[in-house]
Each structure stands twice: as structure tokens, then as C-alpha cells.
Design a protein around this motif. Structure first.
Motif, mmCIF file in Angstrom:
data_model
loop_
_atom_site.group_PDB
_atom_site.id
_atom_site.type_symbol
_atom_site.label_atom_id
_atom_site.label_comp_id
_atom_site.label_asym_id
_atom_site.label_seq_id
_atom_site.Cartn_x
_atom_site.Cartn_y
_atom_site.Cartn_z
ATOM 1 N N ARG A 43 5.486 3.471 -9.893
ATOM 2 C CA ARG A 43 6.027 2.146 -10.166
ATOM 3 C C ARG A 43 6.423 1.439 -8.866
ATOM 4 N NH1 ARG A 43 10.719 2.480 -14.455
ATOM 5 N NH2 ARG A 43 10.616 0.208 -14.147
ATOM 6 N N LEU A 44 7.018 2.193 -7.957
ATOM 7 C CA LEU A 44 7.429 1.609 -6.675
ATOM 8 C C LEU A 44 6.217 1.186 -5.850
ATOM 9 C CD1 LEU A 44 10.292 4.146 -5.870
ATOM 10 C CD2 LEU A 44 10.597 1.672 -6.172
ATOM 11 N N ARG A 45 5.175 1.980 -5.898
ATOM 12 C CA ARG A 45 3.955 1.616 -5.169
ATOM 13 C C ARG A 45 3.341 0.345 -5.719
ATOM 14 N NH1 ARG A 45 1.466 7.770 -4.498
ATOM 15 N NH2 ARG A 45 2.188 8.080 -2.331
ATOM 16 N N ARG A 46 3.361 0.202 -7.045
ATOM 17 C CA ARG A 46 2.826 -1.021 -7.642
ATOM 18 C C ARG A 46 3.683 -2.227 -7.267
ATOM 19 N NH1 ARG A 46 2.089 2.409 -12.143
ATOM 20 N NH2 ARG A 46 3.981 1.575 -13.139
ATOM 21 N N HIS A 47 4.994 -2.034 -7.283
ATOM 22 C CA HIS A 47 5.898 -3.153 -6.983
ATOM 23 C C HIS A 47 5.704 -3.645 -5.548
ATOM 24 C CE1 HIS A 47 9.552 -5.614 -6.975
ATOM 25 N NE2 HIS A 47 9.792 -5.094 -5.775
ATOM 26 N N PHE A 48 5.671 -2.713 -4.593
ATOM 27 C CA PHE A 48 5.578 -3.092 -3.179
ATOM 28 C C PHE A 48 4.131 -3.249 -2.702
ATOM 29 C CE2 PHE A 48 9.834 -1.070 -3.252
ATOM 30 C CZ PHE A 48 10.577 -2.096 -2.685
ATOM 31 N N ASP A 49 3.173 -2.869 -3.582
ATOM 32 C CA ASP A 49 1.761 -2.915 -3.191
ATOM 33 C C ASP A 49 1.542 -2.161 -1.878
ATOM 34 O OD1 ASP A 49 -0.936 -3.502 -3.378
ATOM 35 O OD2 ASP A 49 -0.734 -5.459 -2.396
ATOM 36 N N ASP A 50 2.127 -0.968 -1.836
ATOM 37 C CA ASP A 50 2.056 -0.136 -0.626
ATOM 38 C C ASP A 50 2.243 1.311 -1.050
ATOM 39 O OD1 ASP A 50 2.381 -0.421 2.597
ATOM 40 O OD2 ASP A 50 3.616 1.242 1.864
ATOM 41 N N ASP A 51 1.618 2.252 -0.315
ATOM 42 C CA ASP A 51 1.737 3.663 -0.671
ATOM 43 C C ASP A 51 3.139 4.216 -0.412
ATOM 44 O OD1 ASP A 51 -0.825 3.857 -1.592
ATOM 45 O OD2 ASP A 51 -1.657 4.667 0.287
ATOM 46 N N LEU A 53 4.581 6.423 0.877
ATOM 47 C CA LEU A 53 4.396 7.776 1.424
ATOM 48 C C LEU A 53 2.901 8.047 1.510
ATOM 49 C CD1 LEU A 53 7.011 9.720 -0.743
ATOM 50 C CD2 LEU A 53 7.270 9.121 1.659
ATOM 51 N N SER A 54 2.438 8.471 2.667
ATOM 52 C CA SER A 54 1.017 8.796 2.822
ATOM 53 C C SER A 54 0.872 10.224 3.323
ATOM 54 C CB SER A 54 0.354 7.824 3.807
ATOM 55 O OG SER A 54 0.986 7.873 5.076
ATOM 56 N N ARG A 55 -0.115 10.949 2.759
ATOM 57 C CA ARG A 55 -0.300 12.356 3.134
ATOM 58 C C ARG A 55 -0.976 12.451 4.501
ATOM 59 N NH1 ARG A 55 -0.187 17.277 0.827
ATOM 60 N NH2 ARG A 55 0.257 16.422 -1.253
ATOM 61 N N GLY A 58 -0.580 18.573 5.724
ATOM 62 C CA GLY A 58 0.075 19.222 4.596
ATOM 63 C C GLY A 58 1.412 18.610 4.236
ATOM 64 N N HIS A 59 1.715 17.421 4.756
ATOM 65 C CA HIS A 59 3.006 16.791 4.457
ATOM 66 C C HIS A 59 2.836 15.287 4.316
ATOM 67 C CE1 HIS A 59 2.609 16.308 8.803
ATOM 68 N NE2 HIS A 59 3.459 15.306 8.705
ATOM 69 N N TYR A 60 3.914 14.632 3.875
ATOM 70 C CA TYR A 60 3.905 13.181 3.709
ATOM 71 C C TYR A 60 4.681 12.502 4.832
ATOM 72 C CZ TYR A 60 1.930 13.380 -0.987
ATOM 73 O OH TYR A 60 1.093 13.580 -2.062
ATOM 74 N N GLU A 61 4.207 11.341 5.257
ATOM 75 C CA GLU A 61 4.908 10.510 6.226
ATOM 76 C C GLU A 61 5.086 9.115 5.652
ATOM 77 O OE1 GLU A 61 3.024 10.469 10.019
ATOM 78 O OE2 GLU A 61 3.359 12.611 10.399
ATOM 79 N N LEU A 62 6.095 8.415 6.142
ATOM 80 C CA LEU A 62 6.353 7.064 5.661
ATOM 81 C C LEU A 62 5.333 6.086 6.234
ATOM 82 C CD1 LEU A 62 10.253 6.803 6.018
ATOM 83 C CD2 LEU A 62 8.911 7.536 4.041
ATOM 84 N N THR A 63 4.942 5.140 5.405
ATOM 85 C CA THR A 63 4.117 4.046 5.913
ATOM 86 C C THR A 63 5.014 3.099 6.721
ATOM 87 O OG1 THR A 63 4.524 2.652 3.976
ATOM 88 C CG2 THR A 63 2.654 4.201 3.865
ATOM 89 N N ALA A 64 4.417 2.096 7.337
ATOM 90 C CA ALA A 64 5.203 1.130 8.109
ATOM 91 C C ALA A 64 6.236 0.440 7.211
ATOM 92 C CB ALA A 64 4.277 0.103 8.752
ATOM 93 N N LEU A 65 5.816 0.071 5.990
ATOM 94 C CA LEU A 65 6.763 -0.554 5.074
ATOM 95 C C LEU A 65 7.818 0.448 4.633
ATOM 96 C CD1 LEU A 65 7.697 -2.966 3.420
ATOM 97 C CD2 LEU A 65 6.106 -2.268 1.614
ATOM 98 N N GLY A 66 7.415 1.686 4.442
ATOM 99 C CA GLY A 66 8.374 2.718 4.070
ATOM 100 C C GLY A 66 9.466 2.887 5.112
#
Length: 320
Positions: A43-51, A53-55, A58-66
Motif C-alpha cells: 500500500r505504501l509503495r502504491r501511495h508513494f509510487d516508489d519501492d 525498499l529495494s533488494r 541478500g538485503h534491502y536498502e532504502l531508495t532515495a525517497l525512502g
């Protein structure tokens, strides 16, 4: 954006996701199952139109918007928590809570210590926490005040927020006892000629900004993050330092320095407790403001400014 159409529970989920960077750990932190937290992330990804968190491997990192949202989400959660813990009634003798006040070491030494003693006597369940004033206070005042109970700071640096007026203080200069270049009285030539020790950004103090009108540009040799270090940075040198009069009196005798009057009419310091409008009608904060004003009268007898100014911020900024 229509706030009524938003699920504010997503703010809590967003904070957990951005800080944990793991769906399972974030769900455990806020009491949601892994599928429920995955649905919240979708739901948050749809709202912000941004991932968000991106893989990566083997781990996730924040996107620039994140990255941008992480600080803003933390601030929003703190503000919402303060909003929904507001009280209609407050009994200082029985309540238990933490009060956070941002202040310089000057304000804590001259005023905060007496405030802490008063709270110790009258509100034994209150935990008082002082945090250092950040260097970027002018730019971050709104965010800071929204997540704390108040800021001890004189007028002339920030504006446009409610204040509880406290007390006035004067300014004096420190000169080493063995500095033979300075006579019985400090001169404007001394201010221009001798090197300075300052607290952080020299022009934060209106009393220093006045020097520009006199054609004097201080030559800063040492800058420190503590007003209480100024006497020790002056002792045994040619340096001078501008310091608050009440603090100079408290530090008298700790270092071999002379306390001297400015050779110009320095604008007095008017100390105030600044606070965010979200606290205006909170019973606990009203008690804090009233107590703060009462304590101010004992800090600088005859110089306290009684009362709380809760009118138009623009009027206060002009007066300050």
C-alpha cells in the motif's frame, strides 16, 4: 491530500519498515504478521509510487525517497505521540513522564539546574532530559520543537513560535589576568586587535552582530561547543571572549581571567522557553510553562520577565 482518506496506521508501519529494512522484523516490532506487513508495504509503495525498499544482494536498502521519508516519518510519529498523549488534567505530584528540553550548556548551568531542583521537589515522577542545541537550529527549529517539550534560547536567533519569557542577562568580556595589552578598561580597539574565542557561530548573538555597526569584525582564533570552556581558552593567552554575565559569575575563580564590561552598549540577552503550538492546551505543558516562569524569578532576581506570551507569533518576533 485529504488526510481523512489516509490510514494513519501506515505511518507507524512506514517508520518500522524504513528503520528495520526488513518486513518480518518490522512486523514483529509493531505487532503485525509478516503477510499483514507485506500488505502494508504494498500500500505504501502504491501511495508513494516508489519501492521505498529495494533488494541489493541478500538485503534491502532504502531508495532515495525512502531516505528522505525516514527522518520525516520519525518526526511525524513523535509529533503524533505527543498530540495523542495530551492531557486535560495534570497533577505534578503524582504524574510520571519525561520532559525533554533542548538547551545550551549556558542555559542548563544558569537556569536549567534550578528548574531541575524545582521539579525534583514538586514533581518527583518527572524525568527531565536536557539535550544540546544543534548547530542548525535556525533551519530546523520547527522540526525540533515538534518533537520536544521546549527550547531554551534567547530572542534574536529564531522567531515565529510561542514563547514563555524567562529572564534577562547581560554580556561581559573575559581577558586573561596576565594579558598586559589590556588596561583597566576594554576598548573597541582591543576588540578589533585581539584574537577571539567564540561559541560556535559568532554572529548568532545579537550583542556580537552589533560590532558590525561599529566597524569591528572579530578575528576568531578558537571556536568551542561549550560556553563554559571560554574562560579556559582565554586564560594565559591574548584572546578575549564574550560571555553571559550570569554564567561568568558562576565560573568566577575557575580560571585566571578578568571579567570586563563591553566598551559599547551591548543588547541584553532575553532568555525564553520556545515551544510548539501543539502543546498550547496540554495541561502538563501549561504546568511546565508556568513553573518555568516561576523559576526564572529565582535565577536573576529583578530581571525575570513574568508571564507567558501566547499571542500572534509575528507580534512576538517583532518584540523579540
Amino acid at each position: 491530500m485529504n488526510l481523512a482518506s489516509l490510514d494513519l496506521n501506515l505511518v507507524v508501519a512506514l517508520r518500522a519498515l524504513l528503520e528495520e529494512r526488513n518486513v518480518t522484523r518490522a512486523g514483529r516490532r509493531v505487532g503485525l504478521s509478516q503477510p499483514a506487513m507485506s500488505a502494508a508495504l504494498a500500500r505504501l509503495r502504491r501511495h508513494f509510487d516508489d519501492d521505498l525498499l529495494s533488494r541489493v544482494g541478500g538485503h534491502y536498502e532504502l531508495t532515495a525517497l525512502g531516505q528522505v521519508l525516514m527522518d520525516r516519518t520519525s518526526t511525524a510519529c513523535d509529533l503524533l505521540e505527543r498530540l495523542f498523549t495530551s492531557q486535560a488534567d495534570f497533577d505534578p505530584a503524582t504524574e510520571s513522564r519525561e520532559i525533554t528540553i533542548v538547551a545550551s550548556d549556558y542555559a542548563v548551568a544558569v537556569y536549567g539546574a534550578e528548574l531541575a531542583r524545582t521539579l525534583h521537589r514538586e514533581a518527583p515522577g518527572i524525568r527531565l532530559r536536557f539535550t544540546q542545541t544543534p548547530s542548525g537550529i535556525v533551519e530546523a527549529a520547527g522540526t525540533l520543537l515538534s518533537t520536544t517539550d521546549g527550547l531554551l534560547m534567547p530572542h534574536g536567533i529564531i522567531s515565529d513560535f510561542p514563547t514563555t519569557e524567562l529572564y534577562r542577562d547581560g554580556w561581559v568580556f573575559l581577558v586573561a589576568e596576565d594579558n598586559a595589552e589590556v588596561g583597566e578598561h576594554l576598548t573597541t580597539d582591543d576588540l578589533a586587535r585581539l584574537p577571539w574565542v567564540t561559541y560556535r557561530r559568532i554572529y548568532d548573538a545579537p550583542a556580537v552582530r552589533q560590532l558590525g555597526m561599529l566597524g569591528i569584525e572579530p578575528r576568531v582564533e578558537v571556536s568551542v561547543d561549550s560556553f563554559q570552556l571560554l574562560p579556559f581558552m582565554v586564560a594565559g593567552t591574548r584572546r578575549i571572549a564574550l560571555i553571559q554575565e550570569l554564567l561568568a559569575e558562576k565560573l568566577r575563580g575557575l580560571a585566571p581571567v578578568r571579567v570586563m564590561r563591553p566598551p559599547y552598549e551591548a543588547v541584553p540577552l532575553q532568555e525564553a522557553l520556545w515551544w510548539h503550538p501543539v502543546h498550547t492546551h496540554d495541561a502538563a505543558h501549561i504546568w511546565l510553562r508556568e513553573t518555568a516562569a516561576r523559576v526564572a524569578a529565582t535565577v536573576a532576581p529583578g530581571q525575570a520577565i513574568h508571564g507567558t506570551d501566547e499571542g500572534d507569533p509575528e507580534d512576538r518576533s517583532r518584540e523579540g
